[in-house]
Design a protein around this motif. Sequence first.
Motif, PDB file in Angstrom:
ATOM      1  N   SER A  88     -39.713  12.645 -32.034  1.00  0.00           N
ATOM      2  CA  SER A  88     -40.956  12.589 -32.808  1.00  0.00           C
ATOM      3  C   SER A  88     -42.096  13.289 -32.094  1.00  0.00           C
ATOM      4  CB  SER A  88     -41.341  11.126 -33.078  1.00  0.00           C
ATOM      5  OG  SER A  88     -40.386  10.477 -33.879  1.00  0.00           O
ATOM      6  N   LEU A  89     -42.010  13.377 -30.780  1.00  0.00           N
ATOM      7  CA  LEU A  89     -43.080  13.965 -29.994  1.00  0.00           C
ATOM      8  C   LEU A  89     -42.952  15.479 -29.842  1.00  0.00           C
ATOM      9  CD1 LEU A  89     -43.692  11.207 -27.337  1.00  0.00           C
ATOM     10  CD2 LEU A  89     -45.221  11.980 -29.145  1.00  0.00           C
ATOM     11  N   ARG A  90     -42.092  16.101 -30.622  1.00  0.00           N
ATOM     12  CA  ARG A  90     -42.143  17.568 -30.690  1.00  0.00           C
ATOM     13  C   ARG A  90     -43.526  18.004 -31.176  1.00  0.00           C
ATOM     14  NH1 ARG A  90     -36.117  17.846 -33.289  1.00  0.00           N
ATOM     15  NH2 ARG A  90     -34.963  18.206 -31.351  1.00  0.00           N
ATOM     16  N   THR A  91     -44.194  17.076 -31.896  1.00  0.00           N
ATOM     17  CA  THR A  91     -45.607  17.226 -32.215  1.00  0.00           C
ATOM     18  C   THR A  91     -46.338  16.040 -31.621  1.00  0.00           C
ATOM     19  OG1 THR A  91     -45.114  18.348 -34.295  1.00  0.00           O
ATOM     20  CG2 THR A  91     -47.312  17.413 -34.067  1.00  0.00           C
ATOM     21  N   ALA A  92     -47.398  16.274 -30.834  1.00  0.00           N
ATOM     22  CA  ALA A  92     -48.143  15.182 -30.201  1.00  0.00           C
ATOM     23  C   ALA A  92     -48.566  14.160 -31.245  1.00  0.00           C
ATOM     24  CB  ALA A  92     -49.358  15.734 -29.477  1.00  0.00           C
TER      25      ALA A  92
END
Length: 327
Positions: free
Chosen positions: A266-270
């Motif tokens: 999910s943190l591929r995007t902050a």
Amino acid sequence: MAGVLRIHFTRQDLLLMQLAGQSDPMWEAVLGTHVLVAPAGRLTPRLSAWKANARRKIDPEVRSACRLLMDLAPADASYFPDFLTPIEAMEGLDAGLDALRSTPRSRIRHELGFASKRRALPNWTCSLARGEGEAMQDVARSFQIINDRLIRPDWTQVAAALEMDRSQRLSALERSFSSLLDSMYPFTWNDPVLSAPYPMDWDIRLGGRGICFIPSYFCDRSPVAIVDPKLPPVVVYPLQVASRRTAHDEALGALLGDNRAKVLVSLRTASTTGGIAAMAGLRPSVVSGHLKILRNAGLVESERQGQHVLHTLTPRGAVLTTENNPG
């Protein structure tokens, strides 16, 4: 779904199309009650997690408020009165409740009559149809209770999911209007008609008036439309925050554990904790535990920005989540 919703566009309608920048608290209250009674196994993971958390908060006052709203807008209804979701609520709950209380008696009577042709209404709605003020106050109080007790406590998670959805829609719009409409599940765009499964066959002919699409955290599977052609065209659609799970993601799940891998991917995007929870379909408390472990492993770093903590991948975490990594 027994029918199809068809929205007929002109060129002018495409130019006047709006994508709401936030959800509508009155739509969310109505649709949130629908989630509470949805059959087991039908809901997405994020809505299942919300339902489990919300049901722990239900006391007699909340139960009474939910029952009253579901009398007017049951989950299986093909139609519920449009006056329950005034467009003014886009300015906030207080503005929406003021508009609700100010609904003309003739409109209340007309819309309740339209609903009664499709299902039997409870006896108390006769007081509402007569324009008795206390009956409408009860409806407004029910909206307030559901928002205060069930919706607002999880609003950070809701807002983060809405922001993700809006980002995806705007990215599609950069390509074309058609790309935007194609991106809005469960709709199908076949110029000039946008269609989706619906509880009944219903056609909306915009005729140059434009349309406002409102994303909803609690809208499940099918969109909901304002029926009255004299009102501004509005369609609420289920937001989409989950991305396609790849073979690489599956392998990462085998390595780290499925839920921890979901948090990392999910943190591929902050994102904030609430945003990760929305994307991964996990409770925020569960996400916090996984984030602590991932930080200790040097895969994630967290920094407070205003009222929220923003989580990002470290270079090591980014490498781990990158597909086809040659390392």
